[in-house]
Design a protein around this motif. Structure first.
Motif, PDB file in Angstrom:
ATOM      1  N   GLY A  13      12.284   2.589  31.010  1.00 47.80           N
ATOM      2  CA  GLY A  13      11.433   3.025  32.108  1.00 47.80           C
ATOM      3  C   GLY A  13      10.142   3.682  31.668  1.00 47.80           C
ATOM      4  N   LEU A  14      10.004   3.908  30.354  1.00 43.92           N
ATOM      5  CA  LEU A  14       8.810   4.600  29.847  1.00 43.92           C
ATOM      6  C   LEU A  14       8.027   3.745  28.847  1.00 43.92           C
ATOM      7  N   GLU A  15       8.233   2.432  28.920  1.00 44.51           N
ATOM      8  CA  GLU A  15       7.557   1.517  27.988  1.00 44.51           C
ATOM      9  C   GLU A  15       6.034   1.578  28.146  1.00 44.51           C
ATOM     10  N   ALA A  16       5.542   1.713  29.387  1.00 42.85           N
ATOM     11  CA  ALA A  16       4.095   1.719  29.628  1.00 42.85           C
ATOM     12  C   ALA A  16       3.431   2.940  28.987  1.00 42.85           C
ATOM     13  N   VAL A  17       4.146   4.065  28.960  1.00 44.52           N
ATOM     14  CA  VAL A  17       3.605   5.278  28.339  1.00 44.52           C
ATOM     15  C   VAL A  17       3.449   5.065  26.835  1.00 44.52           C
ATOM     16  N   LEU A  18       4.484   4.508  26.208  1.00 46.05           N
ATOM     17  CA  LEU A  18       4.432   4.245  24.769  1.00 46.05           C
ATOM     18  C   LEU A  18       3.371   3.193  24.445  1.00 46.05           C
ATOM     19  N   LYS A  19       3.288   2.167  25.263  1.00 44.89           N
ATOM     20  CA  LYS A  19       2.269   1.127  25.046  1.00 44.89           C
ATOM     21  C   LYS A  19       0.878   1.748  25.002  1.00 44.89           C
ATOM     22  N   ARG A  20       0.569   2.637  25.956  1.00 43.88           N
ATOM     23  CA  ARG A  20      -0.739   3.295  25.991  1.00 43.88           C
ATOM     24  C   ARG A  20      -0.958   4.133  24.733  1.00 43.88           C
ATOM     25  N   GLU A  21       0.074   4.833  24.280  1.00 49.43           N
ATOM     26  CA  GLU A  21      -0.039   5.629  23.049  1.00 49.43           C
ATOM     27  C   GLU A  21      -0.392   4.760  21.842  1.00 49.43           C
ATOM     28  N   ILE A  22       0.298   3.621  21.737  1.00 51.19           N
ATOM     29  CA  ILE A  22       0.076   2.716  20.598  1.00 51.19           C
ATOM     30  C   ILE A  22      -1.343   2.159  20.626  1.00 51.19           C
ATOM     31  N   ILE A  23      -1.806   1.767  21.821  1.00 49.51           N
ATOM     32  CA  ILE A  23      -3.180   1.264  21.964  1.00 49.51           C
ATOM     33  C   ILE A  23      -4.185   2.355  21.589  1.00 49.51           C
ATOM     34  N   ASP A  24      -3.933   3.579  22.046  1.00 53.33           N
ATOM     35  CA  ASP A  24      -4.832   4.702  21.721  1.00 53.33           C
ATOM     36  C   ASP A  24      -4.863   4.986  20.220  1.00 53.33           C
ATOM     37  N   LEU A  25      -3.759   4.655  19.541  1.00 51.57           N
ATOM     38  CA  LEU A  25      -3.697   4.858  18.095  1.00 51.57           C
ATOM     39  C   LEU A  25      -4.448   3.744  17.349  1.00 51.57           C
ATOM     40  N   GLY A  26      -4.815   2.696  18.085  1.00 52.32           N
ATOM     41  CA  GLY A  26      -5.661   1.660  17.507  1.00 52.32           C
ATOM     42  C   GLY A  26      -4.961   0.366  17.141  1.00 52.32           C
ATOM     43  N   TYR A  27      -3.753   0.131  17.695  1.00 56.09           N
ATOM     44  CA  TYR A  27      -2.997  -1.066  17.310  1.00 56.09           C
ATOM     45  C   TYR A  27      -2.829  -2.025  18.488  1.00 56.09           C
ATOM     46  N   ASP A  28      -2.703  -3.310  18.166  1.00 55.69           N
ATOM     47  CA  ASP A  28      -2.559  -4.357  19.179  1.00 55.69           C
ATOM     48  C   ASP A  28      -1.097  -4.559  19.545  1.00 55.69           C
ATOM     49  N   ILE A  29      -0.844  -4.726  20.828  1.00 53.74           N
ATOM     50  CA  ILE A  29       0.510  -4.912  21.328  1.00 53.74           C
ATOM     51  C   ILE A  29       0.918  -6.381  21.198  1.00 53.74           C
ATOM     52  N   ALA A  30       2.124  -6.612  20.686  1.00 48.63           N
ATOM     53  CA  ALA A  30       2.656  -7.978  20.600  1.00 48.63           C
ATOM     54  C   ALA A  30       3.518  -8.291  21.810  1.00 48.63           C
ATOM     55  N   GLU A  31       4.362  -7.329  22.211  1.00 47.34           N
ATOM     56  CA  GLU A  31       5.308  -7.586  23.299  1.00 47.34           C
ATOM     57  C   GLU A  31       5.832  -6.269  23.846  1.00 47.34           C
ATOM     58  N   VAL A  32       6.051  -6.241  25.168  1.00 43.68           N
ATOM     59  CA  VAL A  32       6.683  -5.088  25.811  1.00 43.68           C
ATOM     60  C   VAL A  32       7.967  -5.576  26.475  1.00 43.68           C
ATOM     61  N   GLU A  33       9.093  -5.008  26.081  1.00 44.90           N
ATOM     62  CA  GLU A  33      10.393  -5.361  26.640  1.00 44.90           C
ATOM     63  C   GLU A  33      11.083  -4.096  27.113  1.00 44.90           C
TER      64      GLU A  33
END
Length: 385
Positions: A13-33
């Motif tokens: 339920g908190l995948e979107a929060v982590l995704k935003r953190e990873i993007i802010d850290l400067g990395y590209d997202i491959a997949e969100v599950e």
């Protein structure tokens, strides 16, 4: 390794929060599950993700994924993965955890045993040896099966990332540091606004808020399994990331972060935890009943994990407790409140329907994150910003 895929598990339920953190850290997202985010990085990303991410449970190097419906298929496809790319001749390797959901292969112990044998066979052939001393660095493998798709990762973190290193002793029914950080990130709270937790327990919410306000990286005061992977990550890389984290700290700030609890013994624990985290000067802890919850400032935030039966002797006390909480909140003009609880009648006794309600799994426990929104403060004149 250069470009690699990294898997970051998180609370459902908190995948979107982590995704935003990873993007802010400067990395590209491959997949969100469900329960995890996969992203691209390099050796440096292993260090930075472990040290900087607040809401990830651990960081795994993705060794591969494949479909397997028989143990023979599991063995062959595990053996086909390039284990020699990660594990040296003296590396200690094992399948630390296997989880299976809606898959034909469901026995964790059998999955672990067969995958270990396949890894051994591959490395025997590559290194040309029959027996491995396994007296070097550790390379624990974690595997997850979902609808017969096997995802294999090598754990870089070791102990879960919610173990920041500041909370040796917990109060009753503690909320994890990673979950607390994610819930704070779901609110619009900023460090110039008041932050209060009236059921603070061992202090996790106020401490995580203070660490965010001071820009203190959550993984600065702990170690990671991958620090010993000198075949893949130079030691200097870890030191460089710690130096980066130190340079970003701004703890000489003026904030209003408070934690209350009716139990004076847990307030002592909270103060000790805040000291360990290096933020005790940023938080005011106080023994106080929720009935006495008040604050002179406007537009503040309550973020809290109130009791929901597990840490009370009897659920019969809950209606009065939530009613008292709701009445105190009603007296806080213009404030917003956010609470995570599994108590089904929380809104009824709080006396107000939540503006938003999010279902979140805290471990195996289904909880709700109720959000009661107050008005936005007036915009500051430009010269004050």
């Amino acid at each position: 390794m250069s470009k690699i895929e990294l898997i970051a598990p998180c609370h459902f339920g908190l995948e979107a929060v982590l995704k935003r953190e990873i993007i802010d850290l400067g990395y590209d997202i491959a997949e969100v599950e469900d329960g995890r985010v996969t992203f691209y990085g390099d050796e440096d990303a292993i260090c930075r993700a472990n040290i900087f991410l607040r809401t990830a449970e651990r960081i795994l190097v993705k060794a591969g994924s494949f479909k397997a419906v028989t143990f023979e298929e599991l063995f062959d496809k595990t053996k086909n993965l390039p284990w020699e790319r990660y594990i040296p001749k003296n590396g200690k390797f094992w399948v630390a955890k296997a989880a299976s959901v809606k898959s034909k292969l469901f026995s964790p112990s059998d999955i672990q045993s067969i995958m270990k044998k396949a890894m051994v066979r591959r490395l025997q052939e590559y290194y040309g040896i029959e027996w491995f001393p396994e007296d070097g660095a550790s390379y624990p493998v974690r595997v997850f099966l979902m609808k017969d798709i096997v995802t294999v990762g090598i754990d870089t973190s070791g102990v879960s990332l919610h173990k920041r290193g500041y909370r040796e002793v917990s109060g009753k029914a503690p909320i994890t540091e990673t979950l607390a950080a994610a819930l704070i990130k779901l609110t619009p709270w900023k460090k110039d606004r008041v932050f209060v937790d009236p059921f603070c327990g061992s202090g996790t919410f106020p401490i995580e808020a203070a660490m965010m306000a001071a820009n203190i990286a959550p993984g600065m005061n702990r170690s990671f399994t991958a620090e010993e992977w000198t075949n893949l990550i130079p030691k200097k890389m870890w030191y460089d990331v710690i130096n980066e984290a130190n340079d970003l700290i701004k703890d000489d700030i003026d904030v209003d972060i408070q934690g209350y609890d009716i139990d004076g013994s847990v307030i002592k624990i909270a103060r000790r935890n805040a000291r360990e985290a290096g933020v005790d000067h940023l938080i005011h802890f106080q023994e106080r009943d929720v009935r006495n919850l008040s604050h002179p400032k406007k537009y503040g935030f309550i973020v809290t994990n109130p009791p929901y039966g597990e840490r009370l002797e009897d659920k019969k006390d809950l209606p009065e407790l939530y009613r008292a909480f709701g009445e105190s909140f009603a007296g806080l003009d213009s404030w917003s409140a956010y609470m995570i609880t599994s108590y089904e009648d929380a809104q009824r006794y709080f006396g107000r329907k939540a503006d938003k309600n999010r279902k979140i799994y805290n471990g195996m426990l289904k909880t709700y994150f109720y959000q009661f929104m107050g008005p936005k403060p007036p915009r500051k004149p430009r010269e004050e910003q």
